[in-house]
Design an enzyme around this catalytic site. Structure first.
Site, PDB file in Angstrom:
ATOM      1  N   ASP A 146       0.960  -1.199   0.018  1.00 27.41           N
ATOM      2  CA  ASP A 146       0.147  -0.011   0.039  1.00 27.41           C
ATOM      3  C   ASP A 146       0.880   1.261   0.098  1.00 27.41           C
ATOM      4  O   ASP A 146       2.151   1.221  -0.118  1.00 27.41           O
ATOM      5  CB  ASP A 146      -0.997  -0.020   1.354  1.00 27.41           C
ATOM      6  CG  ASP A 146      -2.270   0.810   0.858  1.00 27.41           C
ATOM      7  OD1 ASP A 146      -2.384   1.691   0.394  1.00 27.41           O
ATOM      8  OD2 ASP A 146      -3.344   0.278   1.375  1.00 27.41           O
ATOM      9  N   HIS A 150     -12.795  -0.979  -7.568  1.00 34.98           N
ATOM     10  CA  HIS A 150     -13.956   0.098  -7.749  1.00 34.98           C
ATOM     11  C   HIS A 150     -13.779   1.733  -7.561  1.00 34.98           C
ATOM     12  O   HIS A 150     -14.554   2.468  -7.794  1.00 34.98           O
ATOM     13  CB  HIS A 150     -14.895  -0.452  -6.815  1.00 34.98           C
ATOM     14  CG  HIS A 150     -15.011  -0.272  -5.255  1.00 34.98           C
ATOM     15  ND1 HIS A 150     -15.836  -0.455  -4.424  1.00 34.98           N
ATOM     16  CD2 HIS A 150     -13.925   0.295  -4.647  1.00 34.98           C
ATOM     17  CE1 HIS A 150     -15.411  -0.129  -3.197  1.00 34.98           C
ATOM     18  NE2 HIS A 150     -14.269   0.170  -3.267  1.00 34.98           N
TER      19      HIS A 150
END
Length: 372
Positions: free
Chosen positions: A230, A268
């Site tokens: 991340d 998404h």
């Protein structure tokens, strides 16, 4: 006829209302005041109502006992409790035989308001009801009408990622909410898609937050070595986890090598072009012979898909939640969206994958497995 305010179901007979206009008016009142449900849930979580009731178990707790435990006004607290009973979060028991006081307990839905525990969803409620996340909804119409600045950027002057990078408290809320979701979704993956991890010796979780998801997967499949990947400011505060290595970086520039690239509730957030770029980097990170990309994201059913489902099907019942989540993407991301099966096919094909399968699980998301 159900009382106005119950979102779960409004059952109105022709004898009760007479025509569609009256039914429409009843539904409209429900939508007008629908925000009060969200506010009441946030209030209950912040007060700690679920935890206080859980401590008393099925024996129940009286209003005065609960007010004392929470240091609250009993008159205001009663009104919150009455509303939560109507929403099916709490239950009213028979009165205490010793003093005649009403007793209250948690309903199954109420246990999801717990801040801790495997199935508590409080962190998700607190994120979505935070002032930061509520403000962009006021700018949604401008985004739709004129393709103006993203709603989040219009409200805060920068996108959600830049905002989180410089606002520790909001970043913490996001990580807690994603960890909350992981505690619900990962068991659904483990129980419904165990075979997906057969032959996989290493997994890189792309956009893995604080590593909660990967930590749970490694525990369920102990032969796997995990890489939690991340942004640097995210992994810098991630706790140590067994068999999980934290690596900071930018998924648009490259992804660490592994047998499988895993991504949950990340793609998404991005438009098709950005999604394709991320998927290309994931494809480059996996071996050609056995590599796979495991995507955990919503798949919105289209009319043809719905014809194949029974009304009692779990994913069929969740279509409304998936469409709501698509609205969240419009309000909180630059160009993110929830995708249909065909839209997933498009981005995966453009990213160079030869084939993919969709595996429904007991969650809002499905498991999409894409092969090199």
């Amino acid at each position: 006829m159900e009382e106005i305010g119950n979102r779960r179901e409004t059952t109105v007979s022709k004898n009760d209302c007479g025509d569609e206009e009256q039914r429409a008016e009843i539904d409209m009142w429900r939508y007008i005041f629908g925000f009060s449900e969200m506010a009441a849930l946030k209030c209950a979580i912040e007060l700690g109502i679920a935890e206080a009731m859980e401590a008393h178990g099925q024996a129940g707790i009286s209003l005065s006992e609960l007010a004392t435990a929470l240091n609250c006004s009993s008159s205001y607290l009663y009104r919150i409790i009455r509303f939560l009973i109507h929403l099916k979060f709490l239950k009213e028991k028979c009165s205490d035989a010793t003093n005649g006081a009403k007793l209250y307990t948690l309903a199954p839905l109420g246990r999801l308001l717990m801040k801790q525990g495997e199935r508590g969803m409080a962190a998700l409620v607190l994120l979505e009801t935070s002032p930061v996340m509520l403000a962009p909804w006021q700018a949604l119409s401008g985004r739709v009408r004129n393709n103006d600045r993203p709603a989040f950027e219009a409200a805060h002057g920068e996108d959600v990622w830049d905002f989180a990078a410089t606002n520790h408290n909001h970043s913490k809320l996001i990580n807690e909410a994603m960890a909350c979701d992981a505690r619900i979704v990962v068991p659904a993956i483990v129980n419904g898609c165990t075979d997906v991890f057969d032959g996989v010796e290493s997994v890189v979780d792309v956009g893995g937050g604080d590593g909660t998801t990967l930590g749970m997967l490694v525990k369920a499949f102990p032969w796997i070595k995990g890489i939690n990947f991340d942004l640097p400011h995210v992994v810098s505060v991630a706790p140590e986890r067994n068999s999980v290595e934290h690596i900071g970086g930018d998924m648009f520039k490259g992804v660490p090598q592994a047998d499988a690239a895993f991504s949950m509730w990340v793609l998404h957030d991005w438009c098709d072009e950005e999604c394709i770029e991320i998927l290309k980097k994931c494809r480059e990170a996996i071996p050609k012979d056995k590599g796979k990309v495991i995507i955990v994201d919503a798949v919105i059913e289209e009319a043809d898909d719905e014809q194949e489902k029974e009304p009692g099907d779990y994913n069929y019942k969740l279509k409304g939640a998936k469409l709501m989540l698509d609205m969240v993407m419009m309000a909180h991301t630059n160009r993110g969206k929830e995708r249909t099966r065909e839209e997933w096919r498009y981005v995966l094909d453009k990213a160079g994958f030869s084939r993919f399968v969709v595996r429904p699980i007991r969650a809002v998301q499905s498991v999409i497995v894409a092969y090199y």
